[in-house]
Design an enzyme around this catalytic site. Structure first.
Site: not given
Ligand code: NAD
Length: 335
Positions: A233, A262, A294
């Site tokens: 993360r 993000e 991601h």
């Protein structure tokens, strides 16, 4: 059951429709992120499905409860984007996908490490331009190097196993010891022990305790030239501190599949726009930084399991069965 699927991508819609045959949930897809301004779209849907960058905060949960929602099913492992205490207060249950091909993320982390160390991203661009020189592309052998795994859970242990098979010394930092991590040859160290690592890979969840666990202080003590990989993360790393460490040369390279801001960027095509985020632009400008959007989870096997588990959880709620993948609010976990 009526299900509102937020942040629904084309590749998910087709697969969800296939997997839904026989379960017959009434699925409605929304491109939009779930956030305070879009939560009203979910009115009348008993279940709401979200992804990593949806913002399931108190305000959203209040609106969902008012609209009759009973379940939030997140199509990922992490649940830092959901206010669990508010969910409990509003009578909304939360499920996640606990177990989906942890190999997908671990293998991607290894891929990022190999690319970053051996400059594959730069070589790819060079050869497309007809430049076959090797200057600036030198890496180091991974054999006998020390690799630190921060968070030795499912993904971290698989990552550690792969690195051990490369002949690396694998060390781990975690609040809980995993016998499996030790079985694959991992050795636990304290926070100071991470300083001996040539490579540091992040695999712990984002919690108040792990927020900016890699900050200026940590980065000031890493081995000079160490490579940092983050597939977990974005909030685990203080990005400004990482930029400073890259500029000073303390950090030899950074590969991130996740980024603190993000939600504003990832899963969108912004190639025709001016991206206002100066931090990501600065990062992308470094030759020794790789940014991916991601995608570490994104394999066929993982996606099928994620979507299949999500539908199964919704069916469990409909049938009044126990929710296999329910996430409890922290104080209930302690109670
Ligand atoms: P897991 O629960 O099996 O392992 C997490 C480990 O982190 C546990 O061993 C836990 O004890 C440890 N941990 C918790 N707090 C810690 C702390 N303060 N310091 C050190 N260690 C701590 O989870 P997992 O399935 O291995 O997933 C790890 C993370 O990977 C998830 O939380 C998620 O954020 C991330 N993830 C990313 C992607 C992606 O596509 N990039 C996909 C799936 C998961």
């Amino acid at each position: 059951m009526r299900v509102a699927v937020f942040s629904a991508k084309n590749y998910e819609r087709a697969l969800l429709d296939d997997l839904n045959v026989g379960q017959e949930h009434d699925l409605t897809y929304f491109d939009a992120l779930l956030e305070p301004g879009t939560a009203s779209l979910a009115a009348g849907f008993t279940a709401v499905s979200v992804f990593v960058n949806d913002s399931v905060n108190r305000d959203v949960l209040r609106q969902l409860a008012q609209g009759g929602t009973k379940l939030v099913a997140t199509r990922c492992t992490g649940f830092n984007h959901i206010d669990l205490e508010a969910a409990e207060e509003f009578g909304i249950r939360v499920v996640r996908v606990v177990n989906y091909s942890p190999n997908s993320v671990a293998e991607f982390a290894v891929g990022l490490l190999l690319a970053l160390n051996r400059k594959v991203h730069r070589a790819y661009n060079r050869t497309r331009e007809g430049n076959f020189r090797l200057d600036g592309l030198m890496g180091f052998d991974l054999v006998d190097r020390t690799v630190a795994v921060i968070g030795t859970g499912k993904i971290g242990t698989i990552f550690g196993r792969i690195m051990a098979s490369f002949g690396c010394r694998v060390i781990g930092f975690d609040v809980h010891r995993s016998p499996e991590f030790e079985r694959i040859g991992g050795r636990y160290v304290d926070a100071a022990g991470v300083e001996e690592a040539d490579v540091i890979s992040m695999h712990c969840p984002l919690t108040p305790e792990t927020y900016h666990i890699v900050d200026a202080r940590t980065l000031g003590r890493v081995k000079k030239g160490a490579l940092l990989i983050n597939t977990s993360r974005g909030g685990l790393i203080d990005t400004d501190a990482a930029i400073d460490a890259l500029k000073s040369g303390r950090l030899g390279g950074l590969a991130i599949d996740v980024y603190e801001q993000e939600a504003e960027l990832f899963y969108r095509d912004l190639s025709s726009t001016v991206i206002p985020d100066d931090v990501i632009q600065r990062l992308i400008s470094f030759p020794n930084v790789i940014v991916t959007g991601h995608q570490a989870f994104f394999t066929q096997e993982a996606l099928e399991t994620i979507l299949g588990t999500t539908l199964k959880s919704i069916s469990e709620l409909e049938a009044g069965h126990p929710l296999t993948n329910e996430v409890a609010a922290p104080r209930r976990l302690q109670g």
